[in-house]
Design an enzyme around this catalytic site. Structure first.
Site, short mmCIF file in Angstrom:
data_model
loop_
_atom_site.label_atom_id
_atom_site.label_comp_id
_atom_site.label_asym_id
_atom_site.label_seq_id
_atom_site.Cartn_x
_atom_site.Cartn_y
_atom_site.Cartn_z
N ASP A 98 -43.71 -62.10 -52.72
CA ASP A 98 -44.53 -62.71 -51.98
C ASP A 98 -45.58 -62.06 -50.50
OD1 ASP A 98 -44.52 -65.12 -53.65
OD2 ASP A 98 -42.71 -65.25 -52.87
N GLU A 124 -41.72 -64.18 -46.15
CA GLU A 124 -42.49 -63.95 -47.53
C GLU A 124 -44.06 -64.08 -46.62
OE1 GLU A 124 -40.40 -65.18 -51.16
OE2 GLU A 124 -40.09 -67.00 -49.53
N HIS A 139 -42.04 -65.19 -62.42
CA HIS A 139 -40.45 -65.30 -62.76
C HIS A 139 -40.31 -65.35 -64.20
CE1 HIS A 139 -41.13 -66.17 -58.47
NE2 HIS A 139 -39.78 -66.38 -58.19
N CYS A 153 -35.08 -58.28 -50.45
CA CYS A 153 -34.43 -58.97 -51.53
C CYS A 153 -35.46 -59.52 -52.56
CB CYS A 153 -34.12 -60.58 -51.67
SG CYS A 153 -35.38 -61.60 -50.80
C1 PEP Z 1 -39.70 -62.27 -53.04
O1 PEP Z 1 -40.78 -63.13 -52.88
O2 PEP Z 1 -39.73 -61.07 -52.96
C2 PEP Z 1 -38.93 -62.60 -53.36
C3 PEP Z 1 -37.57 -62.03 -53.10
O3 PEP Z 1 -38.79 -64.28 -54.24
P1 PEP Z 1 -39.45 -64.41 -55.20
O4 PEP Z 1 -39.45 -63.69 -55.85
O5 PEP Z 1 -38.27 -65.79 -56.12
O6 PEP Z 1 -40.91 -65.35 -54.74
MG MG Z 2 -40.42 -65.92 -52.93
#
Ligand code: PEP
Ligand code: MG
Length: 750
Positions: free
Chosen positions: A639, A615, A374, A686
């Site tokens: 994830d 996920e 993140h 995503c």
């Molecule tokens: C993912 O896990 O691909 C996702 C889009 O969520 P994040 O990256 O915020 O965990």
């Molecule tokens: Mg995620």
């Protein structure tokens, strides 16, 4: 061309005649080997790379023909470049025209530009990887079958002796770790992974170095200061910090809330102020010395605190100290400490990244984390170049060492040569301002054969909206609601969330907006949530588990979303769903919120679509059941890959195992798509796979028609999609899906 006499070479190597003569070190010995081979093979270049097991790197150790300064500096990962592939796959690689081969890895400054014929043979001991010998020649198509055979024979003869050399060299590793880098010292190029793209050339500053570097400012300043001067400095500092907070707030209102409060509070802390005043009054310290003394004491105190988040405060104390000193001495408010600097840190908190951004940091190098972590995501939103490089030596960097970050390739040049700086300046000039691409982006995206593909934006900070609009995103496919939670010092109230969400909705009028509910835990720790210290945070109290456990916090967020989404096209998406039960429980809470809002006659969205992120591998076996219940799916590949392959997405040490091209990943994705299609439910991607051209083709091939990505990638991905012939791609995807080996898929994807 002179015929090469391989028999002679093989015999020479076998006898090692003269090889030890004049050898003064192991390096010299390897150097003699490469020179001998280069001569016998009539090759322009011969190099030996050794494999460092611990660091999982292949390091150039001797070369005839390449720039000798690159010895020990050029490092490859297993599988990286043709050399890395040769060692990873334990097979010779021969290329007639190396620079146009897939997998070719170019290093500026090592002098390999003109060599087109390339032959790499791994040095192996059974299944153990020792290193690689590479020969190169200017002439294209120079090496033939005979050469390959001879070369294999040579390496197998040399394997034993090189292995011994390598072991001896490893005994000296201790020396290396104590080595300083910086002006004139050997560490010149460090390779890392790109967390956030960009280029930067600036002085490096090591974040961990908290020594309060304030004395230096005294030099040349003979004035004697009074207590009144100190009080004036305090007032001025307070005013500056309040102004700064306001400026940041205006730019990053969703997350920046009160990030400078700790510093402002320090100036209001009587104990802190009195400690300084006491030194001035009772001990007759000069105010400047009194500030330095007290700030140092506070820094030490904060350093000793066990909670890492409290340790963050030491940077705050340092900042306050620096400002106080400047204001005492009447130095005009100048550049912040990290302005136009490249910060090197083992780790940083998101709030620290925000502060650095507000100070105008040029780039960040992190020693830990992953490209899907993140901090990378946040840096992309803040448009700060970020490279993750697992190289402890970077922390030994001398102050003010010039550092060049090529956060396109992932290269960090320490004290770079003039050539590198010149080529950087050229690239920097050519690099367009990202907004200038906006006119080339089309409203809608079609494949070459006319199939419509939707491109939506992932939004992390409200400031991303500008780019999303400029690049004509067809909605928000993922709004990561957690950032305002991460940076604050307490859970934001329903009203605060409502204000942020309202701005989001107003920022994309008429477009579909997908709110992902709170996804904290994992690498997104809340400093104020005291249960957050977990052994395995990614398997712990994360995401929807947290929301279901803390129903009050969950309901506040849902209420804020439903209220802000009134009159808008909003969708609610739950992260990290593992079972139908969990989904139904979360959905029931949304319904409870709706009833409550209605009862209280509070205007809100009445009927949002409710979906889940895919996920966890746990959902694969129940995907049909979920498909019946949900309104939509969005696959979070970041994830999904982490959990399916058991690879921590933030651990750079295992990043080579993080493989989107693993057949299980690709087949699982297809399974999810099929379930969604069968039940006529919308499906999108995503995760970061959605912004990588090499994967997009296959995602299109398995039936994905909706992608949500960081808006900065929209122009490139749109361009790419327009070049894809979907029908052809579907065929190729079927072939890819039939492969069981990762390496076969990787090759097909090249
Ligand atoms: C993912 O896990 O691909 C996702 C889009 O969520 P994040 O990256 O915020 O965990
Ligand atoms: Mg995620």
């Amino acid at each position: 061309m002179k015929k090469r006499d391989h028999t002679k070479l093989i015999c020479d190597v076998g006898e090692l005649s003269g090889l030890f003569k004049d050898v003064t070190s192991l390096e010299v010995f390897l150097q003699k080997i490469v020179e001998m081979i280069a001569e016998h093979m009539h090759s322009d270049v011969c190099s030996v790379y050794l494999f460092d097991e611990q660091m999982r790197e292949i390091v150039l150790k001797a070369t005839k023909g390449l720039n000798p300064a690159s010895i020990g500096i050029v490092k490859l990962r297993l599988g990286e470049g043709l050399t890395g592939i040769a060692l990873k796959e334990m097979r010779p690689i021969c290329k007639k025209n190396a620079s146009s081969s897939p997998g070719y890895r170019y290093f500026p400054d090592i002098g390999e530009d003109p060599y087109e014929s390339f032959l790499a043979v791994p040095i192996l001991r059974g299944q153990m990887r020792i290193g690689v010998i590479v020969i190169q020649n200017v002439q294209k198509n120079y090496f033939d079958e005979e050469d390959i055979k001879a070369f294999r024979a040579i390496t197998s003869q040399l394997a034993n002796i090189i292995e011994t050399t390598k072991m001896l060299m490893e005994l000296n590793v201790q020396k290396l770790t104590n080595k300083k880098i910086g002006n004139g010292q050997p560490l010149k190029l460090v390779k890392g992974k790109v967390g956030s793209q960009g280029l930067a050339f600036a002085e490096g500053v090591v974040w961990e170095e908290v020594s309060v570097d304030l004395d230096a400012r005294k030099e040349g300043n003979e004035r004697v200061y009074s207590l009144e001067d100190f009080h004036r400095a305090v007032r001025l500092t307070e005013k500056q910090l309040e102004d700064l907070q306001q400026q940041v707030e205006a730019k990053l209102s969703d997350v920046a809330s009160l990030i400078f409060t700790a510093q402002i509070l320090m100036l209001k802390d009587q104990t802190f102020l009195e400690a300084i005043e006491k030194l001035i009054n009772d001990e007759h310290y000069d105010p400047a010395e009194a500030i330095i003394h007290t700030v140092r004491r506070y820094v030490d105190m904060f350093e000793r605190l066990s909670h890492p988040h409290l340790r963050e405060k030491k940077q705050d104390v340092k900042d306050v100290g620096r400002r106080l000193m400047d204001n005492l001495r009447g130095i005009p408010e100048g550049k912040a400490e990290h302005n136009e600097k490249i910060v090197v840190a083992r780790e940083l908190f998101p709030s620290e990244i925000l502060k650095l951004s507000s100070q105008g940091v040029a780039g960040i190098i992190l020693l830990s984390g992953g490209v899907t972590s993140h901090l990378s995501i946040l840096s992309r939103s803040l448009r700060i170049p970020l490279i993750i490089a697992d190289e402890d030596l970077l922390l030994n960097m001398d102050p003010r060492t010039p550092v060049l970050m090529d956060a396109e390739q992932g290269n960090i040049y320490i004290d770079p040569s003039r050539d590198i700086v010149d080529s950087f300046r050229k690239r920097e000039k050519e690099r367009q301002d990202i907004f200038s691409l906006k006119d080339s982006v089309k409203e809608v995206t079609y494949t070459k054969d006319g199939v419509n593909i939707q491109l939506l934006a992932n939004i992390n900070l409200l400031s991303d909206l500008k780019l999303a609009r400029a690049f004509k995103a067809e909605g928000i496919g993922l709004y990561r609601t957690e950032f305002p939670f991460i940076v604050r010092s307490n859970f934001p109230s329903e009203e605060e969330q409502f204000t942020v969400y309202k701005k989001l909705v107003e920022g994309m009028p008429g477009q579909e907006i997908t709110f992902r509910t709170l996804d904290i835990g994992g690498d997104k720790v809340l400093s104020y949530y005291n249960h957050s210290k977990e052994e395995n945070p990614f398997l712990g109290m994360r995401s929807i588990r947290f929301s279901l456990k803390h129903k009050d916090i969950f309901m506040q967020q849902l209420m804020a979303i439903l209220r802000a989404g009134r009159n808008a096209k909003i969708q609610i998406m739950f992260p990290m769903i593992s079972s139908l039960d969990e989904f139904l429980e979360a959905k029931a809470i949304v319904e409870e919120c709706l009833r409550d809002l209605q009862k209280r006659q509070i205007p809100c969205h009445r009927n949002p679509k409710i979906g889940i992120m895919v996920e966890l591998p746990a959902v694969l076996e129940i995907i049909e059941a979920l498909a019946r219940e949900v309104d939509f799916f969005s696959i979070g590949t970041n994830d999904f890959i982490q959990y399916l392959l058991a690879v921590d997405r933030t651990n750079e040490k295992v990043s080579e195992h993080y493989l989107p091209e693993h057949p299980s990943v690709l087949r699982a994705l297809k399974k999810v798509v099929e379930a969604a299609q069968k039940h006529k439910k919308e499906i999108s991607i995503c995760g970061d796979m959605a912004h990588e051209a090499r994967y997009i083709r296959y995602l299109l091939g398995i039936g994905i028609r909706r992608f949500s990505l960081d808006p900065c990638y929209i122009p490139t991905i749109q361009n790419f999609i327009e070049s894809v012939d979907l029908r052809k791609m579907e065929q190729q995807t079927r072939q890819v899906m039939a492969q069981d080996r990762i390496q076969d898929i990787v090759q097909m994807m090249e």
